[in-house]
Design a protein around this motif. Sequence first.
Motif, mmCIF file in Angstrom:
data_model
loop_
_atom_site.group_PDB
_atom_site.id
_atom_site.type_symbol
_atom_site.label_atom_id
_atom_site.label_comp_id
_atom_site.label_asym_id
_atom_site.label_seq_id
_atom_site.Cartn_x
_atom_site.Cartn_y
_atom_site.Cartn_z
ATOM 1 N N PRO A 1 -30.205 -12.510 71.481
ATOM 2 C CA PRO A 1 -29.135 -12.612 70.488
ATOM 3 C C PRO A 1 -29.451 -13.627 69.401
ATOM 4 C CG PRO A 1 -28.493 -13.692 72.528
ATOM 5 C CD PRO A 1 -29.793 -13.020 72.805
ATOM 6 N N LEU A 2 -28.714 -13.535 68.287
ATOM 7 C CA LEU A 2 -28.891 -14.442 67.163
ATOM 8 C C LEU A 2 -27.813 -15.518 67.166
ATOM 9 C CD1 LEU A 2 -29.621 -12.027 64.174
ATOM 10 C CD2 LEU A 2 -31.271 -13.248 65.602
ATOM 11 N N ASN A 3 -28.233 -16.742 66.957
ATOM 12 C CA ASN A 3 -27.307 -17.851 66.764
ATOM 13 C C ASN A 3 -27.214 -18.171 65.281
ATOM 14 O OD1 ASN A 3 -27.084 -18.007 69.517
ATOM 15 N ND2 ASN A 3 -28.331 -19.845 69.739
ATOM 16 N N ASN A 4 -26.000 -18.472 64.822
ATOM 17 C CA ASN A 4 -25.855 -18.868 63.433
ATOM 18 C C ASN A 4 -26.150 -20.357 63.267
ATOM 19 O OD1 ASN A 4 -23.553 -20.202 64.308
ATOM 20 N ND2 ASN A 4 -22.128 -18.720 63.423
ATOM 21 N N SER A 5 -25.969 -20.866 62.060
ATOM 22 C CA SER A 5 -26.318 -22.260 61.776
ATOM 23 C C SER A 5 -25.449 -23.258 62.530
ATOM 24 C CB SER A 5 -26.180 -22.528 60.270
ATOM 25 O OG SER A 5 -27.052 -21.677 59.544
ATOM 26 N N LEU A 6 -24.290 -22.795 63.016
ATOM 27 C CA LEU A 6 -23.404 -23.659 63.795
ATOM 28 C C LEU A 6 -23.772 -23.683 65.272
ATOM 29 C CD1 LEU A 6 -20.005 -22.541 62.202
ATOM 30 C CD2 LEU A 6 -21.285 -24.648 61.721
ATOM 31 N N GLY A 7 -24.810 -22.890 65.636
ATOM 32 C CA GLY A 7 -25.203 -22.815 67.032
ATOM 33 C C GLY A 7 -24.413 -21.807 67.840
ATOM 34 N N LYS A 8 -23.574 -21.030 67.172
ATOM 35 C CA LYS A 8 -22.757 -20.025 67.859
ATOM 36 C C LYS A 8 -23.528 -18.711 67.950
ATOM 37 C CE LYS A 8 -18.365 -17.510 67.402
ATOM 38 N NZ LYS A 8 -17.155 -17.328 66.564
ATOM 39 N N THR A 9 -23.516 -18.095 69.122
ATOM 40 C CA THR A 9 -24.170 -16.805 69.313
ATOM 41 C C THR A 9 -23.275 -15.710 68.758
ATOM 42 O OG1 THR A 9 -25.168 -17.663 71.343
ATOM 43 C CG2 THR A 9 -25.297 -15.292 70.978
#
Length: 505
Positions: free
Chosen positions: A442-450
């Motif tokens: 999965p991809l995490n955004n810049s906030l570290g959220k998947t």
Amino acid sequence: MEHKDDPSQPPHPADIVTGNYAGWKNSAVEKEVIVIGGGVSGLTAAKTLIENNITNILLLEADSRIGGRVRTYRQGNLSVEEGAEWIHGGERNTLYRLAKELQAVVPCVPDDAWDERVVTNNGHKSDPSKFEVVEDLMEEADTNGILEPYYHTGYGQFYLDRFPKVYGKGWDSTLGQAWLHLLEKTVNAEEGTNNWLDMSARDADQYVAKGQDHHWRDGFDTVVKYLQESIPDEVIRLSSPVCQIFWDQDDGQGVGKVLLVTNNGRSSYSAGRVIVAISVGYLKERHQHLFRPPLPVSLVKDLNSIELGVADKIQIGWEEPWWGSKDPLSLVILWKDRNLPKDMEWLYGIVQIFSVNQHPNVLLAFVTGGEAKVMERLPKDLVKRHLMHLLATTTGIKVPEPILFTRSQWGQNPWTRGSYSSYVTVEGDGNGLHKRQRLGMPLNNSLGKTVVFWAGEHIHNTRYGTVDGAMEVGEQQARRLIRKMKEECGDHNNSKSARVVNGNK
């Protein structure tokens, strides 16, 4: 639904209104999770979420129908599969067990029930015992460890090296080469590859067989209907192609939601997480236009290491069999001569024509790779005439006008760009893609959220190219998403508690 021979083209990114992010965001319909793609993997993901009490979801399907590469075509009392044909395996296969539970499995046709014929392309009988060479080599390829010396080359190289020894004297004769051609096309159809030399032997060795093939009693779309029963109608949006996925945008509030734009910019949706369950063929073609920001370089490299083959079907049926037998027909064709007119050369890709299950009066032919792509571009009536010519020539019998004719065009289908099976290329293996699960990270955004999860048959290491593999990945990724939600919810609660404690100090 009337069968459409020429699907419409997907929206071009230039058709999307640019610079309207704020407008799309303000008008977006809010959802907890959005599933992109209504094939069996996406449907299974949606079903799994709902069963785990995540109900504020939406499934967006680009086509006007669900099912993806499962597509049953019906005409009167006849039904044929334009997509997935078989349940690959018995009790070890979860899909078989489901079909058995639904009392939807058809008994296999016994080997001695077939009218088996082996002929040259001119209709001359040939030695059927040589077909054992094809069967023996394909069984040998499944032997543990046999393909390891070929891990850095093409899967087909194993067959090219072994064929002279297994076939024996005359392997390099015109007839021997015709059998080698039959072997090549049979392997391509079995694996769903465009070229057996392009498929990584390591990838071929990953696949785990689970037994004999079986058919659905009332069509493969039985499984689609089964999955759909668990999903409320309002959850599924048909004819909703996703044009843009803003997966890492700074909203200034630390929320980090995903914004999706559909229908050439006319609709938008916002969700905490998305599951992308679209064909890897379409994903490869469109990822540069779909994702904002672009996908990570490492993921793009892995996507470029995999291909989705084109394996099409042509099905033709009559009121009753005309070939002199009431038994289901198995016609094996050896191309000793290559003297067809240029517009008919795609027929060289057909090496077997056989009756479909439950309808012995309906014949099926596979055509793969380059020949399939040529066939797809020809007018439907011309394809029918070509196939009828081949049947007449190989059987020596005048072929009556059929009551059913259909052909698939998976390569031209704008939402798939290929058919049932993906494969890691030799180049892709050399670039380091040895395990497909990397495509499912999965991809995490810049906030570290998947925020982005992946599903589809191409992610399964050992059951790629199968419906059960696609379903298993859909369930796995939905459960992975659920675990992430719980983890992040726990982290949020712990942080909140810490702030309260620190405030009391």
